[in-house]
Design a protein around this motif. Structure first.
Motif, PDB file in Angstrom:
ATOM      1  N   LYS A 168       0.867  -1.183   0.000  1.00  0.00           N
ATOM      2  CA  LYS A 168       0.000   0.000   0.000  1.00  0.00           C
ATOM      3  C   LYS A 168       0.901   1.229   0.000  1.00  0.00           C
ATOM      4  N   PRO A 169       1.328   1.694  -1.175  1.00  0.00           N
ATOM      5  CA  PRO A 169       2.292   2.809  -1.242  1.00  0.00           C
ATOM      6  C   PRO A 169       1.834   4.054  -0.502  1.00  0.00           C
ATOM      7  N   GLN A 170       0.515   4.303  -0.480  1.00  0.00           N
ATOM      8  CA  GLN A 170       0.020   5.505   0.184  1.00  0.00           C
ATOM      9  C   GLN A 170       0.262   5.473   1.690  1.00  0.00           C
ATOM     10  N   SER A 171       0.459   4.274   2.248  1.00  0.00           N
ATOM     11  CA  SER A 171       0.666   4.149   3.688  1.00  0.00           C
ATOM     12  C   SER A 171       2.128   4.268   4.092  1.00  0.00           C
ATOM     13  N   VAL A 172       3.034   4.123   3.140  1.00  0.00           N
ATOM     14  CA  VAL A 172       4.438   3.934   3.532  1.00  0.00           C
ATOM     15  C   VAL A 172       5.434   4.742   2.707  1.00  0.00           C
ATOM     16  N   PHE A 173       4.977   5.670   1.854  1.00  0.00           N
ATOM     17  CA  PHE A 173       5.944   6.309   0.957  1.00  0.00           C
ATOM     18  C   PHE A 173       6.995   7.106   1.732  1.00  0.00           C
ATOM     19  N   LEU A 174       6.630   7.719   2.862  1.00  0.00           N
ATOM     20  CA  LEU A 174       7.626   8.438   3.664  1.00  0.00           C
ATOM     21  C   LEU A 174       8.564   7.466   4.379  1.00  0.00           C
ATOM     22  N   PHE A 175       8.027   6.376   4.865  1.00  0.00           N
ATOM     23  CA  PHE A 175       8.855   5.341   5.491  1.00  0.00           C
ATOM     24  C   PHE A 175       9.884   4.820   4.497  1.00  0.00           C
ATOM     25  N   LEU A 176       9.455   4.535   3.267  1.00  0.00           N
ATOM     26  CA  LEU A 176      10.371   4.026   2.252  1.00  0.00           C
ATOM     27  C   LEU A 176      11.390   5.089   1.844  1.00  0.00           C
ATOM     28  N   LEU A 177      10.959   6.353   1.790  1.00  0.00           N
ATOM     29  CA  LEU A 177      11.876   7.436   1.445  1.00  0.00           C
ATOM     30  C   LEU A 177      12.981   7.558   2.493  1.00  0.00           C
ATOM     31  N   VAL A 178      12.590   7.589   3.765  1.00  0.00           N
ATOM     32  CA  VAL A 178      13.572   7.709   4.852  1.00  0.00           C
ATOM     33  C   VAL A 178      14.499   6.496   4.867  1.00  0.00           C
ATOM     34  N   LEU A 179      13.929   5.303   4.695  1.00  0.00           N
ATOM     35  CA  LEU A 179      14.743   4.087   4.694  1.00  0.00           C
ATOM     36  C   LEU A 179      15.730   4.099   3.529  1.00  0.00           C
ATOM     37  N   GLY A 180      15.264   4.516   2.349  1.00  0.00           N
ATOM     38  CA  GLY A 180      16.140   4.559   1.189  1.00  0.00           C
ATOM     39  C   GLY A 180      17.302   5.514   1.370  1.00  0.00           C
ATOM     40  N   VAL A 181      17.031   6.712   1.888  1.00  0.00           N
ATOM     41  CA  VAL A 181      18.097   7.693   2.135  1.00  0.00           C
ATOM     42  C   VAL A 181      19.073   7.168   3.182  1.00  0.00           C
ATOM     43  N   TYR A 182      18.537   6.540   4.224  1.00  0.00           N
ATOM     44  CA  TYR A 182      19.385   5.997   5.293  1.00  0.00           C
ATOM     45  C   TYR A 182      20.324   4.918   4.746  1.00  0.00           C
ATOM     46  N   ILE A 183      19.786   4.014   3.921  1.00  0.00           N
ATOM     47  CA  ILE A 183      20.610   2.934   3.369  1.00  0.00           C
ATOM     48  C   ILE A 183      21.690   3.493   2.442  1.00  0.00           C
ATOM     49  N   LEU A 184      21.330   4.448   1.577  1.00  0.00           N
ATOM     50  CA  LEU A 184      22.323   5.051   0.685  1.00  0.00           C
ATOM     51  C   LEU A 184      23.405   5.797   1.461  1.00  0.00           C
ATOM     52  N   TRP A 185      23.016   6.360   2.588  1.00  0.00           N
ATOM     53  CA  TRP A 185      23.937   7.172   3.385  1.00  0.00           C
ATOM     54  C   TRP A 185      24.861   6.306   4.237  1.00  0.00           C
ATOM     55  N   GLN A 186      24.296   5.220   4.795  1.00  0.00           N
ATOM     56  CA  GLN A 186      25.030   4.427   5.781  1.00  0.00           C
ATOM     57  C   GLN A 186      25.703   3.184   5.193  1.00  0.00           C
ATOM     58  N   TRP A 187      25.132   2.608   4.170  1.00  0.00           N
ATOM     59  CA  TRP A 187      25.647   1.337   3.664  1.00  0.00           C
ATOM     60  C   TRP A 187      26.719   1.556   2.598  1.00  0.00           C
ATOM     61  N   PRO A 188      27.672   0.632   2.472  1.00  0.00           N
ATOM     62  CA  PRO A 188      28.599   0.683   1.337  1.00  0.00           C
ATOM     63  C   PRO A 188      27.850   0.353   0.040  1.00  0.00           C
ATOM     64  N   PRO A 189      28.310   0.892  -1.091  1.00  0.00           N
ATOM     65  CA  PRO A 189      27.597   0.672  -2.365  1.00  0.00           C
ATOM     66  C   PRO A 189      27.337  -0.790  -2.682  1.00  0.00           C
ATOM     67  N   ARG A 190      28.283  -1.676  -2.345  1.00  0.00           N
ATOM     68  CA  ARG A 190      28.075  -3.086  -2.670  1.00  0.00           C
ATOM     69  C   ARG A 190      26.836  -3.650  -1.997  1.00  0.00           C
ATOM     70  N   ASP A 191      26.579  -3.251  -0.740  1.00  0.00           N
ATOM     71  CA  ASP A 191      25.443  -3.797   0.003  1.00  0.00           C
ATOM     72  C   ASP A 191      24.117  -3.262  -0.527  1.00  0.00           C
ATOM     73  N   TRP A 192      24.048  -1.933  -0.759  1.00  0.00           N
ATOM     74  CA  TRP A 192      22.757  -1.443  -1.233  1.00  0.00           C
ATOM     75  C   TRP A 192      22.495  -1.826  -2.685  1.00  0.00           C
ATOM     76  N   LEU A 193      23.547  -2.086  -3.453  1.00  0.00           N
ATOM     77  CA  LEU A 193      23.339  -2.591  -4.809  1.00  0.00           C
ATOM     78  C   LEU A 193      22.802  -4.018  -4.787  1.00  0.00           C
ATOM     79  N   ARG A 194      23.259  -4.813  -3.830  1.00  0.00           N
ATOM     80  CA  ARG A 194      22.717  -6.174  -3.670  1.00  0.00           C
ATOM     81  C   ARG A 194      21.237  -6.123  -3.297  1.00  0.00           C
ATOM     82  N   LEU A 195      20.888  -5.201  -2.393  1.00  0.00           N
ATOM     83  CA  LEU A 195      19.490  -5.051  -2.011  1.00  0.00           C
ATOM     84  C   LEU A 195      18.648  -4.589  -3.205  1.00  0.00           C
ATOM     85  N   ALA A 196      19.142  -3.601  -3.938  1.00  0.00           N
ATOM     86  CA  ALA A 196      18.415  -3.112  -5.112  1.00  0.00           C
ATOM     87  C   ALA A 196      18.260  -4.210  -6.155  1.00  0.00           C
ATOM     88  N   GLY A 197      19.302  -5.030  -6.313  1.00  0.00           N
ATOM     89  CA  GLY A 197      19.218  -6.125  -7.269  1.00  0.00           C
ATOM     90  C   GLY A 197      18.179  -7.157  -6.873  1.00  0.00           C
TER      91      GLY A 197
END
Length: 366
Positions: A168-197
């Motif tokens: 339900k994107p309408q319920s979680v778009f801010l949660f996903l936005l914050v989580l995405g920024v946090y992962i890009l900021w904190q994780w090394p590229p290899r880890d977040w690329l694995r998650l994206a893959g």
């Protein structure tokens, strides 16, 4: 990883058999419900079932969930309508129970489960038949996977959790936005690329399969702005306050994101209360949101607040249950605005708890 003993394996096997036995009993009960009674209940489920019947995914029937999330509920279409409803009720209750955090005081843990499963929004959701269990399970699994990721694991849990969360994107778009920024900021590229893959392996094929149908359905929601719509813009527009609606929208978004930014150095950043605040804010700011999603706010944020600070948590639970007094057809106009006020109150209390939690962490760190 510690190996399980034979006693533990036997215990888990018995638990699985007991769960399956209860599930069969639930299915049998729902199969025995007279069709006339099903016609007055299962309001949402009848429309959702039409989009899943026969294991074929169909949009334009009332089904609005993205195709990658719809895969999780597609097997319900292989069952009859009442049997599918029974399985949905069983799974929703199971998810609600598992979502309650364990605390040392066992009596408070059991009271929290009781307050959640017997709440007005839980009972109403079970009667209507909807997919809030996907959001609740997804957010909880995502937070668990995020915690495991700190020790090098949790990737599969994160992938499944995010696929469920976005049901339900309408319920979680801010949660996903914050989580995405946090992962890009904190994780090394290899880890977040694995998650994206891992996410792309599921999302891309399903978008190619049913993406255009889903997007056409999303942009053609007839209930947007109606009494079914509980976001802050719809509520204030119905009160003929469009300028105030725009100001409140911007203020709510700014305060929510500022609280997250202020807490960015603390660990864990995404507490259950903050996740609940982000879900509440998403529902208030989304182009369209419905009242049944208050169950997600209750399970994700309010119940953990009750376990941490019982007095404000209990007050908020009782306030949410007060919606039962305005559930009559003649109250529909007032009920729509009242639901928005309940959601705004949840956001305010959870925002206050988020402030308190991270203020204490900052003080301790200093």
């Amino acid at each position: 990883m510690r190996r399980l003993s034979w006693v533990e394996i036997a215990g888990y096997a018995l638990l699985v058999l007991a769960v399956l036995g209860v599930l069969l009993l639930v299915i049998g009960f729902f199969e025995s419900i007279p069709p006339a009674l099903i016609g007055t209940l299962a309001i949402d489920w009848r429309a959702l079932y039409a989009g899943l019947a026969g294991g074929q995914l169909r949009y334009g029937t009332g089904l609005l969930n993205p195709p990658w999330a719809a895969l999780f509920v597609l097997p319900l279409g292989w069952l009859s309508l009442p049997a599918g409803w029974g399985v949905l009720v069983f799974v929703t209750l199971l998810v609600e129970i598992v979502s309650v955090p364990r605390v040392p005081q066992r009596w408070r843990y059991y009271v929290a489960i009781l307050l959640l499963v017997t709440s007005f929004h839980s009972l109403r959701h079970l009667a209507d038949g909807n997919f809030e269990a996907l959001t609740i399970a997804g957010v909880c699994l995502t937070l668990w996977g995020l915690k495991r990721a700190q020790t090098g694991g949790g990737l599969v849990a994160l992938v499944i959790g995010l696929l469920l969360t976005s049901a339900k994107p309408q319920s979680v778009f801010l949660f996903l936005l914050v989580l995405g920024v946090y992962i890009l900021w904190q994780w090394p590229p290899r880890d977040w690329l694995r998650l994206a893959g891992g996410l792309a392996l599921v999302i891309v094929p399903t978008l190619l399969w049913k993406g255009s149908e889903w997007l056409n359905t999303m942009f053609a929601i007839r209930e947007r702005g109606s009494l079914m719509d509980i976001n802050i813009t719809a509520a204030l527009t119905r009160l003929e306050q469009p300028l105030l609606a725009a100001v409140c929208w911007l203020l709510l978004a700014a305060v929510t994101l500022w609280l997250v930014w202020r807490a960015r150095q603390n660990a864990p950043l995404l507490t259950r209360e903050m996740a609940g605040m982000l879900v509440a804010a998403s529902l208030l700011l989304a182009p369209y949101s419905a009242g049944n999603s208050l169950l997600s706010v209750l399970a994700i944020g309010v119940i953990p607040l009750f376990l941490r600070r019982w007095l404000p948590g209990l007050a908020l639970i009782l306030l949410l249950n007060s919606a039962a007094f305005f559930n009559r057809p003649q109250d529909v106009t007032f009920s729509a605005t009242y639901t928005t006020l309940l959601l705004l109150t949840c956001w305010g209390v959870l925002a206050w708890q988020t402030w308190q939690t991270h203020a204490a962490a900052n003080k301790s760190g200093a």
